[in-house]
Write a protein that holds these residues in place. Sequence first.
Motif, PDB file in Angstrom:
ATOM      1  N   UNK A 292       0.825  -1.207   0.000  1.00  0.00           N
ATOM      2  CA  UNK A 292       0.000   0.000   0.000  1.00  0.00           C
ATOM      3  C   UNK A 292       0.858   1.256   0.000  1.00  0.00           C
ATOM      4  N   UNK A 293       1.920   1.240   0.785  1.00  0.00           N
ATOM      5  CA  UNK A 293       2.833   2.380   0.807  1.00  0.00           C
ATOM      6  C   UNK A 293       3.451   2.604  -0.570  1.00  0.00           C
ATOM      7  N   UNK A 294       3.780   1.518  -1.244  1.00  0.00           N
ATOM      8  CA  UNK A 294       4.347   1.642  -2.580  1.00  0.00           C
ATOM      9  C   UNK A 294       3.385   2.293  -3.548  1.00  0.00           C
ATOM     10  N   UNK A 295       2.099   1.920  -3.474  1.00  0.00           N
ATOM     11  CA  UNK A 295       1.085   2.530  -4.343  1.00  0.00           C
ATOM     12  C   UNK A 295       1.021   4.026  -4.105  1.00  0.00           C
ATOM     13  N   UNK A 296       0.968   4.426  -2.843  1.00  0.00           N
ATOM     14  CA  UNK A 296       0.818   5.844  -2.511  1.00  0.00           C
ATOM     15  C   UNK A 296       2.040   6.638  -2.935  1.00  0.00           C
ATOM     16  N   UNK A 297       3.231   6.156  -2.634  1.00  0.00           N
ATOM     17  CA  UNK A 297       4.428   6.930  -2.951  1.00  0.00           C
ATOM     18  C   UNK A 297       4.668   7.042  -4.448  1.00  0.00           C
ATOM     19  N   UNK A 298       4.164   6.092  -5.221  1.00  0.00           N
ATOM     20  CA  UNK A 298       4.349   6.178  -6.665  1.00  0.00           C
ATOM     21  C   UNK A 298       3.322   7.057  -7.349  1.00  0.00           C
ATOM     22  N   UNK A 299       2.146   7.240  -6.725  1.00  0.00           N
ATOM     23  CA  UNK A 299       1.053   7.835  -7.490  1.00  0.00           C
ATOM     24  C   UNK A 299       0.402   9.064  -6.887  1.00  0.00           C
ATOM     25  N   UNK A 300       0.782   9.444  -5.692  1.00  0.00           N
ATOM     26  CA  UNK A 300       0.179  10.620  -5.061  1.00  0.00           C
ATOM     27  C   UNK A 300       1.180  11.761  -5.037  1.00  0.00           C
ATOM     28  N   UNK A 301       0.733  12.955  -5.447  1.00  0.00           N
ATOM     29  CA  UNK A 301       1.514  14.189  -5.344  1.00  0.00           C
ATOM     30  C   UNK A 301       0.902  15.023  -4.227  1.00  0.00           C
ATOM     31  N   UNK A 302       1.715  15.475  -3.263  1.00  0.00           N
ATOM     32  CA  UNK A 302       1.210  16.305  -2.169  1.00  0.00           C
ATOM     33  C   UNK A 302       2.020  17.589  -2.086  1.00  0.00           C
ATOM     34  N   UNK A 303       1.450  18.602  -1.424  1.00  0.00           N
ATOM     35  CA  UNK A 303       2.217  19.828  -1.229  1.00  0.00           C
ATOM     36  C   UNK A 303       3.389  19.542  -0.299  1.00  0.00           C
ATOM     37  N   UNK A 304       4.469  20.265  -0.504  1.00  0.00           N
ATOM     38  CA  UNK A 304       5.720  19.969   0.195  1.00  0.00           C
ATOM     39  C   UNK A 304       5.625  20.175   1.702  1.00  0.00           C
ATOM     40  N   UNK A 305       4.637  20.927   2.171  1.00  0.00           N
ATOM     41  CA  UNK A 305       4.514  21.179   3.601  1.00  0.00           C
ATOM     42  C   UNK A 305       3.662  20.188   4.354  1.00  0.00           C
ATOM     43  N   UNK A 306       3.135  19.177   3.671  1.00  0.00           N
ATOM     44  CA  UNK A 306       2.224  18.232   4.315  1.00  0.00           C
ATOM     45  C   UNK A 306       3.006  17.035   4.822  1.00  0.00           C
TER      46      UNK A 306
END
Length: 432
Positions: A292-306
């Motif tokens: 699950x962590x792999x899915x999120x880190x490959x496909x989610x873009x977040x603001x740098x302050x989050x």
Amino acid sequence: MEKPLRSRTLRRVLAGAGRTGVALLAVAVLAGTGYVWVVSRTFAADLTTSSVLATRAGATAAGSTPRRSYTALLVGLDSRTDAQGEPLPPDLLAEIHAGDDGGELHTDTIMLVRVPADPRSPVVTVSFPRDSYVPLADGSGRHKINSAYGRAYRAEQARLEAQGVTGAELDRRSREAGRANLVATVEAVSGTTVDHYAELNLAGFVELTSTLGGVNVCLNQPVDDRAYSGVDLPAGPQTVSGAAALAFVRQRHGLDGGDLDRITRQQAFLAGLAHQVLAAGTLADPATVSALLGVVTRHVVVDAGWDLRQLVGQLGGHAGGDVVFRTIPSIRPDLWTPVDGVAVEIDDDQVRDFVHTVLFTDARADGTAPETPDPDASRVKATGPAPSATPSVPPTAATATSTVAPTTTIAVPEDQWQRRPLIDAAAVPCVN
């Protein structure tokens, strides 16, 4: 600045509507699994970030603020390229009934999520119909809200090309302009400040549902939309995965409420997923957590302050009934517009009042509650027993499962445009 995605080996799929919320919920429930150290290490190294909120007064670096309440904008970007900007294979597009987006970069999923500092308060998600006819922040007038990102992207792209900017830098800076215009538009429409931003561009939905062994859903009647979304499912509780799950959240043809009913589908899917992953023992497997962590880190873009580690800590103690899904009120779904075709008409003041009320005062205000024969028997908190059987392999599109979590039937409001059904994750809701 965005960091490039680190893996190109993922089977490329179109994520479709609702995908960002799914990914974020999957991250949020990891606190109870004992693998917070994995979260910290993985996100620090691999998470893709955006500077969309970096220039704001009071912006802080990730991890520098104490536990607090905040509002996040979650976006699902509906394009036909993968995370590296490369076109998806034609056979894959045909398989998932994606059609042609014309390069518009529409944001077909737009959600505001209020994350409370107080664990006794609910997490509240407010969905915006993609065709809501609103004033865009770039001064171009009223248009559909899902065009804000693409319009600003194209305008910035033209400006930068005139300056000689090309390649990956051109795309990165154009996307940042698109994000900024969307954030400003949502803030104006909702009357709410966006503290954090998350975006899922094109992939992960199929992989995520497969990692979980499918997601429990429930339909009030059978559906056959093979000509459009590709969905073909029976009535009743069942488990969907992969392309079938994607079709479930993408259907709008054949639904009386059109795009508004599709939003209800998205919310029902997220409720089923939240119920599943928040249930005791669902994430006890380290391999599942890692995937699950792999899915999120490959496909989610977040603001740098989050700092998503902080998010994990804040949401770890919530049960399914503490996650509430709402949709902004609208006047009618068939407003004819000069250049945008048919749109959803909204009352600007009514929307701002609604968003402020449900995010900050009463999450269930004026909501249409689910109908159940015996609420105490059927609305089981998601911290209770998990489903008695979990599929060992991803099920097929039409797989029906008799051992899914307890279900509720969502009542259709008398005026379905003004007040949409209230959904929470205390049980798997049955929807149209």
